[in-house]
Design an enzyme around this catalytic site. Structure first.
Site: not given
Length: 564
Positions: A190, A274, A434, A472, A474-475
């Site tokens: 974020d 989520e 993810t 997706e 994750a990082l």
């Protein structure tokens, strides 16, 4: 250390969707003495996707890609651009494609906080043109509740999002729109802060039990507690009514984009969008990887439900709160009495509590999906998806502590993802998961991280339930090792096991660095173009070099504009 990324990612009031019968919780609690993964694997209804036939999307406008690049890019993308006319069965169409369509997440602050326009408009314009030239299918964008309904209940401002949708359509890109009913800020990745709507926060300030609460009384304002889903606590509306009204307003505002440009609605269900509890918040150093997190069941609405469930099984003493020996956010399983190898998670009380805690989360998902399908049933060509967190740390232990505190009742003896997949199947939703890029050996071994095994378990649950599985990373990863893992996990599979889509995290200056961009172009080709995954690696890289060269002016412009 690599931890789970929590990338974000989601009319007149309606009657609140009824809570699933309390008997569901009671039944779950009453049978927990003999948990079994196979015992719960009742046949799930087949995935019912909506049917449609739509007109072809508008042709790409002449200025969508700069004139000096148009001819260079055309030859590179013509062969891979899917026919804009969609077939009747969306899921079947995706499954018959030779590859997996790649979407790219937009920056969290794509739309200005006042909702009226885009941040860095020129950067967005150049970026979308570059993505299209590389063969990307589309983009994912958070439609923030805290932006679009900031001014007051029922006062919606989608102006900035309209600007983005028009730009995407002009460029020829599809859009996955996330109904983001959570706060941005306080989790991994974020970079900006976007709180819940001011009027929602005011109600939470007046009644702090509207916020998720841990054992020590810490309140979490990331998302309204599911314990009050059906109570009129937000200026006379229930949270579920607020979510339904927001989705309806979005549908009506973007009616001409639904099914041709907007092809997916991802429905936010909790923190980071989520379906989970906010068990591992990073704000103020509350949690750090690989801590087990804490149960979030101490607001009075959750406690009221727990008390009723405990009384219904003749154990009123179990209704006073969560397990007292579950440790704190940063503990490891063996630090606690509840999560250690032969801890309380496996006894009668632990099974009761985890059944109740996870069932509350499932009922929350049911309520929101019922609202979402009610809103979007009349929008053919639009899939609904739900994101499930990839909590891979301590997965190798017996208790799976970090998953348990997040609400996933997944232990060595109990499958926590099959019930979620079956719930999604009942509503024809896609399961978005993810950590697809992660490999076990890259993670801290002492934390028993098993991302590959976790992805396999979730994929098996989705396959058994008959739901589409999307992925997706994750990082943020720009290296070929991560790309290889995604291709192997998502695309290099038999048709029935192939992911229906993959969303790449995230668009930003780093993606448009020359080497990263060249590797990304090769990755997209391997994922989404027929035969590319079987082609000679050198040939794919040569073609990627061509894309990178042709788009260099656009990419440079995007990188500079995004940096500034």
């Amino acid at each position: 250390m690599m931890a789970l990324n929590l990338a974000h990612q989601t009319g007149a009031a309606v009657t609140a969707a009824p809570t699933a019968p309390r008997s569901a919780v009671v039944a779950a609690a009453a049978t927990v003495s003999a948990p079994s993964a196979s015992a719960s694997a009742a046949p799930a209804p087949a995935l019912q996707m909506q049917t449609m036939t739509v007109d072809a999307a508008p042709a790409q406008a002449p200025d969508a890609v700069k004139p000096d690049l148009a001819m260079a890019c055309q030859a590179l993308v013509e062969g891979s651009t899917p026919d804009e006319a969609q077939h009747a069965d969306v899921a079947a169409e995706l499954k018959t494609k030779a590859g997996v369509p790649v979407f790219v997440m937009m920056p969290l602050d794509t739309v200005r906080k006042d909702g009226n326009s885009l941040n860095r408009r020129k950067a967005v314009e150049a970026s979308l043109a570059a993505l299209k030239s590389a063969g990307v299918e589309g983009i994912m964008v958070d439609v923030w509740w805290g932006i679009a309904e900031a001014d007051g209940p029922g006062q919606y401002n989608f102006n900035g999002y309209m600007e983005l949708m028009e730009m995407a359509r002009k460029t020829g890109l599809k859009v996955q729109a996330v109904m983001s009913f959570h706060q941005c800020g306080g989790n991994v990745g974020d970079s900006v802060t976007i709180p819940l709507p001011r009027w929602v926060v005011e109600e939470m300030d007046k009644d702090q039990d509207l916020a998720y609460t841990d054992r020590s009384g810490r309140r979490n304002y990331e998302y309204v507690s599911l314990g009050c889903d059906t109570l009129p606590v937000l200026k006379g509306r229930t949270p579920i009514q607020c979510y339904a009204d927001f989705m309806r307003a979005f549908r009506d505002h973007f009616a001409t984009f639904m099914g041709n440009t907007i092809v997916e609605i991802q429905v936010g269900m909790g923190p980071a969008g989520e379906l989970r509890y906010p068990s591992y918040p990073e704000s103020d150093g509350t949690w750090s990887f690989p801590g087990i997190g804490e149960f979030q069941c101490y607001d009075r609405y959750m406690l009221s439900s727990l008390k009723a469930a405990a009384e219904s099984v003749g154990k009123p003493e179990w209704g006073n709160g969560g397990p007292g020996d579950a440790g704190g956010y940063k503990n490891w399983p063996e630090d606690t009495g509840f999560f250690r190898r032969e801890g309380g998670w496996s006894n009668e009380y632990g099974q009761f509590f985890m059944s109740w805690y996870s069932q509350m989360l499932l009922e929350h998902g049911e309520r929101i999906l019922s609202a979402a399908t009610g809103v979007y049933t009349g929008s053919p060509g639009v899939k609904i998806s739900v994101k499930v967190a990839g909590i891979h740390w301590h997965y190798g232990t017996r208790s799976h502590a970090a998953e348990l505190t997040a609400g996933y009742y997944n232990t060595r003896h109990h499958d926590g993802y099959a019930p979620i997949a079956r719930m999604l199947a009942r509503h024809g939703a896609v399961l978005n998961f993810t950590c697809v890029e992660m490999r076990d050996h890259e993670q801290p071994q002492d934390a028993q991280c098993r991302p590959e095994a976790l992805v396999q378990q979730v994929a098996a649950a989705a396959r058994e339930a008959g739901v589409g599985l999307a992925g997706e990373n994750a990082l943020p990863r720009y290296d070929e090792t991560a790309h290889d893992q995604v291709v192997a996990t998502a695309a290099d599979r038999a048709a029935e096991d192939r992911m229906v889509a993959f969303t790449y995290l995230r668009m930003g200056p780093d993606l448009f660095q020359p080497d990263n961009w060249r590797r990304f172009a090769a990755f997209v080709k391997r994922m989404s173009q027929p035969g590319a995954r079987d082609a000679c690696r050198e040939q794919v890289e040569r073609e990627a070099d061509g894309v990178a060269h042709a788009t260099q002016p656009l990419v440079h412009e995007a990188a500079v504009a995004l940096t500034n």
